[in-house]
Design a protein around this motif. Structure first.
Motif, PDB file in Angstrom:
ATOM      1  N   ARG A 145       0.718  -1.546   0.337  1.00  0.00           N
ATOM      2  CA  ARG A 145       0.084   0.396  -0.265  1.00  0.00           C
ATOM      3  C   ARG A 145       0.747   1.149   0.539  1.00  0.00           C
ATOM      4  O   ARG A 145       1.837   1.125   1.173  1.00  0.00           O
ATOM      5  CB  ARG A 145      -0.894   0.069   1.438  1.00  0.00           C
ATOM      6  CG  ARG A 145      -1.849   1.476   1.508  1.00  0.00           C
ATOM      7  CD  ARG A 145      -3.421   0.880   2.107  1.00  0.00           C
ATOM      8  NE  ARG A 145      -3.952   1.634   1.990  1.00  0.00           N
ATOM      9  CZ  ARG A 145      -4.844   1.922   2.291  1.00  0.00           C
ATOM     10  NH1 ARG A 145      -5.504   0.586   3.022  1.00  0.00           N
ATOM     11  NH2 ARG A 145      -6.214   2.594   1.884  1.00  0.00           N
ATOM     12  N   LYS A 146       0.859   2.202  -1.083  1.00  0.00           N
ATOM     13  CA  LYS A 146       1.113   3.222  -1.190  1.00  0.00           C
ATOM     14  C   LYS A 146       0.411   4.322  -0.440  1.00  0.00           C
ATOM     15  O   LYS A 146      -0.579   4.414  -0.117  1.00  0.00           O
ATOM     16  CB  LYS A 146       1.638   3.519  -2.429  1.00  0.00           C
ATOM     17  CG  LYS A 146       2.454   2.423  -3.394  1.00  0.00           C
ATOM     18  CD  LYS A 146       2.493   2.970  -4.624  1.00  0.00           C
ATOM     19  CE  LYS A 146       3.346   2.130  -5.281  1.00  0.00           C
ATOM     20  NZ  LYS A 146       3.380   2.530  -6.758  1.00  0.00           N
ATOM     21  N   PRO A 165       1.445   7.987   0.206  1.00  0.00           N
ATOM     22  CA  PRO A 165       2.372   9.546  -0.116  1.00  0.00           C
ATOM     23  C   PRO A 165       1.862  10.311   1.051  1.00  0.00           C
ATOM     24  O   PRO A 165       0.554  10.561   1.244  1.00  0.00           O
ATOM     25  CB  PRO A 165       2.053  10.079  -1.603  1.00  0.00           C
ATOM     26  CG  PRO A 165       1.147   8.728  -2.039  1.00  0.00           C
ATOM     27  CD  PRO A 165       0.829   7.974  -1.501  1.00  0.00           C
ATOM     28  N   GLY A 206       5.373   7.491   1.911  1.00  0.00           N
ATOM     29  CA  GLY A 206       6.146   5.920   1.351  1.00  0.00           C
ATOM     30  C   GLY A 206       4.990   4.738   0.925  1.00  0.00           C
ATOM     31  O   GLY A 206       4.094   5.291   0.965  1.00  0.00           O
ATOM     32  N   GLU A 207       5.589   3.618   1.682  1.00  0.00           N
ATOM     33  CA  GLU A 207       4.904   2.417   1.464  1.00  0.00           C
ATOM     34  C   GLU A 207       4.632   1.533   2.276  1.00  0.00           C
ATOM     35  O   GLU A 207       5.830   1.585   3.196  1.00  0.00           O
ATOM     36  CB  GLU A 207       5.104   1.537   0.082  1.00  0.00           C
ATOM     37  CG  GLU A 207       6.167   1.281  -0.281  1.00  0.00           C
ATOM     38  CD  GLU A 207       6.353   0.614  -1.619  1.00  0.00           C
ATOM     39  OE1 GLU A 207       5.240   0.948  -2.588  1.00  0.00           O
ATOM     40  OE2 GLU A 207       7.298  -0.521  -1.997  1.00  0.00           O
TER      41      GLU A 207
END
Length: 352
Positions: A63-64, A66, A69-70
């Motif tokens: 899962r990203k 922003p 990050g992820e």
């Protein structure tokens, strides 16, 4: 780093690789489960290679988020059985690019401190909120005969199965059966158990996905022919069955004197059906830890008498998190998770 993306050939035989994992398979480590989660998660099929050990396949949901990050999540994985193997996997993950990795290693737990004891042995590993109820569960060996299997149950289960011998049982996979199961599922999970629910479409889409793969199956039970004629089931479950593994996923029942005990009968019919399909193990998916069976405050306490009537609880350490980047993980915990939860809570009140 000894972690790499699975090759095309490995992806083509991913199921075989997962079935050969040290702890054996779990259906959440297969691609269809990633498809269930595809609305909010991507996925990567990774292979960990270590000298002296067989290659270890792990499906990671990705899962990203922003600007953090992820983060990754290995549902019911990695399928390792010892601390040393998990430590090697964690070494790999520190260079994988995620700021944190959630995991549910298949390492046996012996008591309430097992999770903390494991975390203390691996830098960055910490206890995490429990995500999957199946980290403590009841496994049923389906290889004995039906007579031997029935004899292995506690008296409570045998009594209710006999009591409901005249019930009408339906095996179905049509969309209408999903709607009927949903009407049983909601009051059982939300009203009686007090657990949050995802949107209806999440469940129905998942049920259809496995049905269309030939792996999903519904069993509905009616206490009498009259009730069957009315088209009002009083108990039902949704199963996964694939290769030698049967898997109880979702279920519900109503509480009336007439329907008393039907949930036991439905489980018995599920085991019989899975056995007929070639399954040798039936996973009842979810129970309190064996050391908490007398804890009435545990959210799964209501299942103790029911599931332990069929067998003994098997425990693994449960959900844990490897913190790779402490600063980003701290910011995520303090701000990020709440922001992303608010953004998506209408579609999914359960963030993970």
């Amino acid at each position: 780093m000894t972690m790499r993306e699975a090759t095309a050939e490995e992806k083509a035989r991913w199921e075989d690789l997962v079935w050969d994992s040290p702890a054996g398979p779990d259906l959440m480590q297969l691609v269809p489960y990633a498809q269930v989660k595809a609305a909010t998660w991507g996925f990567r099929q990774m292979v960990h290679s270590f000298p002296g050990r067989e290659d270890l396949p792990v499906l990671y949901l990705v899962r990203k988020v922003p600007p953090f990050g992820e983060f990754w999540y290995a549902p019911m994985g990695p399928r390792v059985t010892d601390q040393e193997h998990l430590a090697l996997v964690c070494d790999d993950l520190r260079a994988g690019g995620a700021f944190a990795v959630i995991m549910e290693p298949a390492i046996a737990a012996e008591g309430p401190t097992s999770k903390a004891d494991l975390a203390a042995t691996i830098p960055g590993l910490e206890e995490f909120i429990q995500l999957q109820p199946g980290t403590s569960t009841v496994f049923i060996d389906l290889e004995p005969s039906e007579e031997e299997l029935m004899a292995s149950f506690r008296q409570r289960a045998r009594r209710y199965i006999r009591k409901t011998g005249e019930a009408v049982i339906e095996h179905r996979t049509d969309d209408a059966s999903f709607e009927q199961l949903w009407k049983l599922y909601v009051p059982t999970i939300s009203d009686r158990a007090g657990l949050p629910l995802r949107p209806k479409d999440y469940y129905l889409d998942a049920w259809r996905l496995y049905r269309d793969r030939g792996e999903g199956h519904v069993i509905l039970a009616y206490s009498s022919p009259e009730r069957h004629e009315q088209g009002e089931p009083e108990a039902g479950i949704y199963l996964w069955q694939h290769r030698d593994l049967g898997y109880y996923r979702d279920g519900g029942s109503i509480r009336t004197p007439e329907a008393n005990g039907l949930q036991y009968r439905v489980q018995w019919e599920a085991m019989r059906w899975c056995k007929e399909q070639g399954a040798t193990t039936y996973d009842m998916f979810g129970a309190p830890p064996s050391w908490a069976v007398d804890d009435k405050s545990h959210q799964m306490h209501g299942l103790v008498q029911f599931k332990t009537a069929f067998g003994q609880i098997t425990d693994t350490v449960g959900t844990m998190r490897l913190v790779v980047d402490p600063k980003r993980a701290k910011a995520w915990d303090k701000v990020g998770v709440r922001v992303y939860w608010r953004m998506g809570r209408k579609k999914n009140p359960l963030f993970y």
